[in-house]
Design a protein around this motif. Structure first.
Motif, short mmCIF file in Angstrom:
data_model
loop_
_atom_site.label_atom_id
_atom_site.label_comp_id
_atom_site.label_asym_id
_atom_site.label_seq_id
_atom_site.Cartn_x
_atom_site.Cartn_y
_atom_site.Cartn_z
N ARG A 10 0.82 -1.20 0.00
CA ARG A 10 0.00 0.00 0.00
C ARG A 10 0.86 1.26 0.00
O ARG A 10 0.64 2.21 -0.77
N VAL A 11 1.88 1.27 0.84
CA VAL A 11 2.78 2.43 0.92
C VAL A 11 3.53 2.59 -0.41
O VAL A 11 3.74 3.70 -0.89
N HIS A 12 3.92 1.47 -0.99
CA HIS A 12 4.60 1.46 -2.28
C HIS A 12 3.72 2.06 -3.38
O HIS A 12 4.18 2.84 -4.21
N LEU A 13 2.45 1.72 -3.37
CA LEU A 13 1.57 2.15 -4.46
C LEU A 13 1.05 3.57 -4.29
O LEU A 13 0.88 4.29 -5.27
N THR A 14 0.79 3.98 -3.05
CA THR A 14 0.15 5.28 -2.89
C THR A 14 1.06 6.33 -2.26
O THR A 14 0.68 7.48 -2.17
N GLY A 15 2.27 5.93 -1.86
CA GLY A 15 3.20 6.91 -1.28
C GLY A 15 2.88 7.18 0.18
O GLY A 15 2.11 6.44 0.80
N PRO A 16 3.50 8.23 0.73
CA PRO A 16 3.40 8.50 2.17
C PRO A 16 1.95 8.52 2.65
O PRO A 16 1.09 9.09 2.00
N GLY A 32 8.02 3.10 -6.68
CA GLY A 32 7.83 3.18 -8.13
C GLY A 32 8.62 4.26 -8.84
O GLY A 32 8.34 4.57 -9.99
N VAL A 33 9.61 4.82 -8.17
CA VAL A 33 10.41 5.89 -8.77
C VAL A 33 11.51 5.29 -9.66
O VAL A 33 12.30 4.47 -9.20
N VAL A 34 11.56 5.71 -10.94
CA VAL A 34 12.66 5.31 -11.82
C VAL A 34 13.87 6.18 -11.47
O VAL A 34 13.92 7.36 -11.79
N ALA A 35 14.85 5.58 -10.77
CA ALA A 35 15.99 6.35 -10.26
C ALA A 35 17.09 6.49 -11.30
O ALA A 35 17.82 7.49 -11.31
N ALA A 36 17.23 5.49 -12.16
CA ALA A 36 18.27 5.55 -13.19
C ALA A 36 17.88 4.60 -14.30
O ALA A 36 17.24 3.58 -14.06
N GLY A 72 2.25 -4.39 -18.98
CA GLY A 72 1.70 -3.06 -19.24
C GLY A 72 0.32 -2.92 -18.61
O GLY A 72 -0.01 -1.89 -18.02
N ALA A 73 -0.48 -3.97 -18.72
CA ALA A 73 -1.82 -3.96 -18.12
C ALA A 73 -1.74 -3.82 -16.60
O ALA A 73 -2.46 -3.02 -15.99
N LEU A 74 -0.84 -4.59 -16.00
CA LEU A 74 -0.67 -4.51 -14.54
C LEU A 74 -0.24 -3.10 -14.12
O LEU A 74 -0.76 -2.54 -13.14
N ALA A 75 0.72 -2.54 -14.86
CA ALA A 75 1.22 -1.21 -14.50
C ALA A 75 0.13 -0.15 -14.62
O ALA A 75 -0.04 0.69 -13.73
N GLU A 76 -0.63 -0.21 -15.70
CA GLU A 76 -1.71 0.77 -15.87
C GLU A 76 -2.79 0.56 -14.81
O GLU A 76 -3.41 1.52 -14.35
N HIS A 77 -3.02 -0.68 -14.43
CA HIS A 77 -4.01 -0.97 -13.38
C HIS A 77 -3.56 -0.42 -12.03
O HIS A 77 -4.35 0.11 -11.26
N GLN A 78 -2.26 -0.54 -11.76
CA GLN A 78 -1.76 -0.12 -10.44
C GLN A 78 -1.41 1.36 -10.36
O GLN A 78 -1.56 1.98 -9.31
N ARG A 79 -0.94 1.93 -11.49
CA ARG A 79 -0.41 3.29 -11.42
C ARG A 79 -0.83 4.19 -12.58
O ARG A 79 -0.33 5.32 -12.68
#
Lengths: 404, 404
Positions: free
Chosen positions: B26-32, B108-112, B203-210
């Motif tokens: 939950r914290v991963h998907l929605t942030g603080p 979910g942050v793309v760091a590099a 791609g479907a999972l990613a769009e569903h989650q984020r």
């Protein structure tokens, strides 16, 4: 709801209700079973199972008998069996050409049935509900003394709104937004709701639970009547989509060029190309011929070598094969089941169906999917309606409303 | 396993692991998020949440900070945030024309990221894995001191066997039964498995989650590259079928008469009719033009009024509309999402797509389905790979193997 957070969320009562429901459903689906098997299956100890079966027996839902004659040493395990003769649902099947009602006992036994042909078009809500209510009350009154009705389910050949049994679209009878479930419940006057489902959805559920799809987690059920309905099980659950209207395989556009007109207003839908009228037209049968018997006659004529009938089955098999290939690519199912009149058509056109599958399904999915005719035959939809009628009982075995 | 039989089956440890995983995800998907919100969402009390977040914080997975400046009376709630800078996965995207690798932090942050073009055909397993392993090791070594890699995920443009990342069929590179996941894991040498998924599924999972499908329980994601991949979410879960190979929307036969040849060996599949080559051919572009930029150029030319480009988009839009209409009838989804190069093609052909939907989808399902382009753009598959890489962490936050 979040899966796995059972600890804090479910009060003791919830957990007990779930366990009672699961156990009763198991006995309903598989028949008599020993307490030892139940304990093993549920992953609980024997005293837990004993307490649960005692509650169900006290409520009259199961009976516990001693398994005799095993000849083995030690105390014999008690066998738990469903109270099939005294606990029942009323099940209705509103098909294109007939109305069926049945009293179905716990365990899935059809104890009694009534059936009437009906005119194909122009049937209004009142006349259909009137016949069904009469059938239902007659079956209820003829039930053995001490019996109890625990639910009512109905299968309807159209699009049904989940929750209230509203027929959103019933092309065959021209029904749009007819409160079928509510009206039948009112006329039956049993104090029980009537749960309504689409015929192909319920056929899929029935085949999954008791027919050609037992143990298969992903299956496609195709139901032929005038058109073609679809019921799809994904991961053990019925695919119903955001509104409850998924699985409309029959309106998959397969023929974008010279498609036959479809009852939905479009052309070239799967059901337009492989439905009853297409078969009879291509076989050169006159417009007055229709229904299950007419379809059977074409299949029989083809078996006798009549060229027009053979052509018709080749033609239908090719289009049916396209539809089946597409659903296999989409669902990677363990089995595709042909029900309704397709249980006549598929065996007679199987070579053409398989040829399309060979050409159009990716090999990995192709190897997996078996093709079967309905194991429950024309009763699949009725049995599905009965299962729908039983569902409130399994959700709350001791709290469900009943009619004595 | 039987749902609801939690009481006897799950040991205390299982329940705790599930709760830790659910909270971390939950914290991963929605942030603080505040502890109060977490307690409310999980349906548990605040002391339970406090104990769980303390365990996750001690493991370095989250940080707890005091929310400042709320100005309200009473003790401020502690905010729980993902340790995005020190907990990460490696994510790989093996697309038709490029190889991408990224370090993606918890949250979910793309760091590099590192990216290379690749030749379209003839790439053998060794050369592809070699580039990816170099990228992965470089990203891993460049991670901040004290960071920990908790998983590796990869998106591949082909059919993947669940469980071991075997590429069963990768038509674009001519791969059949190549042990891609195992080989990449061996070369990375991090002591972690590489989880591999089909690009459109991810791609479907990613769009569903984020992305464009957040909060939608039933969605269809169509991914355009050379062909068209499909990822379908049913009831919040990816549709994978009996073998893991479901959702093959691209090989739905839509043109049974004069269909274009398809890479699968058949003709008239959806991807043959609406894929990159079809668009470029109908627009009269030479065979040497290909890829994302060539598709964009046709769309731009159509916007400038070039007749051939407009014709091509009208043609593609019509076939795409048939495919979309069919999946709406089958899945009754809340949203259909266009990703990959279809995020260029769909907006430029939307009128034709919608026209087919109006003609061929039953009204009830039609009204429900929104049409959207991918919210994550060309990164949807990469983000999906990252989510796959994180999945072992959420299954067992304190027990997952890691690489420091």
């Amino acid at each position: 709801m979040l899966k796995g957070l059972a600890a804090d969320r479910h009060a003791q009562g919830d957990s007990r209700r779930l366990n009672l429901g699961a156990l009763l459903r198991r006995v309903h689906l598989t028949g008599p079973v020993t307490r030892v098997e139940l304990a093993d299956w549920m992953g609980v100890n024997r005293s837990t199972v004993m307490a649960l079966t005692a509650e169900l027996a006290a409520a009259g839902l199961v009976r516990e008998v001693t398994a005799g004659g095993s000849g083995r040493a030690g105390r014999p395990s008690r066998v738990v069996r469903p109270a099939s003769d005294t606990v029942y649902v009323l099940a209705f099947d509103i098909a294109v050409d007939r109305l069926v009602a049945a009293r179905v006992g716990l365990g899935g036994v059809v104890a009694a049935r009534l059936e009437a042909e009906r005119p194909r078009a122009g049937a209004d809500l009142d006349s259909v509900v009137s016949v069904l209510a009469d059938f239902g009350r007659a079956l209820h009154h003829a039930a053995p003394p001490g019996s109890v009705c625990v639910g009512v389910g109905a299968s309807y050949c159209g699009m049904i709104r989940p929750g209230d049994g509203m027929v959103r679209f019933g092309p065959d009878m021209g029904w749009v937004d007819q409160a079928f479930g509510a009206e039948l419940a009112r006329r039956l006057d049993l104090g029980l709701p009537v749960l309504v489902g689409n015929e192909a959805h319920l056929g899929a559920l029935a085949e999954h639970q008791r027919g050609a799809g037992v143990g298969v987690q992903n299956l496609v059920y195709l139901h032929g009547d005038v058109g073609v309905g679809g019921g799809i099980i994904v991961g053990g659950e019925l695919l119903d989509g955001d509104g409850g209207y998924a699985s409309e395989v029959g309106h998959m556009l397969v023929n974008p060029y010279q498609g036959r007109p479809c009852g939905c207003g479009s052309r070239g839908c799967l059901e337009a190309e492989v439905g009853e009228r297409a078969l009879l037209d291509v076989a050169g049968r006159p417009a007055r011929e229709k229904g299950r018997e007419a379809v059977r006659a074409v299949v029989a004529a083809a078996a006798q070598g009549e060229p027009a009938a053979r052509d018709a089955l080749r033609h239908i098999g090719d289009w049916l094969g396209i539809g089946v290939a597409n659903v296999i690519n989409l669902f990677n199912p363990g089995v595709v089941i042909f029900g309704g009149t397709l249980q006549e058509v598929f065996p007679a056109s199987a070579a053409h169906v398989r040829s399309r599958i060979a050409a159009n399904v990716l090999p990995i999915s192709r190897d997996k999917a078996r093709l079967r005719v309905s194991a429950l035959g024309y009763d699949a939809t009725l049995i599905g309606a009965a299962e729908l009628g039983f569902s409130p009982l399994f959700a709350d075995p001791l709290g469900v409303p009943t009619a004595g």
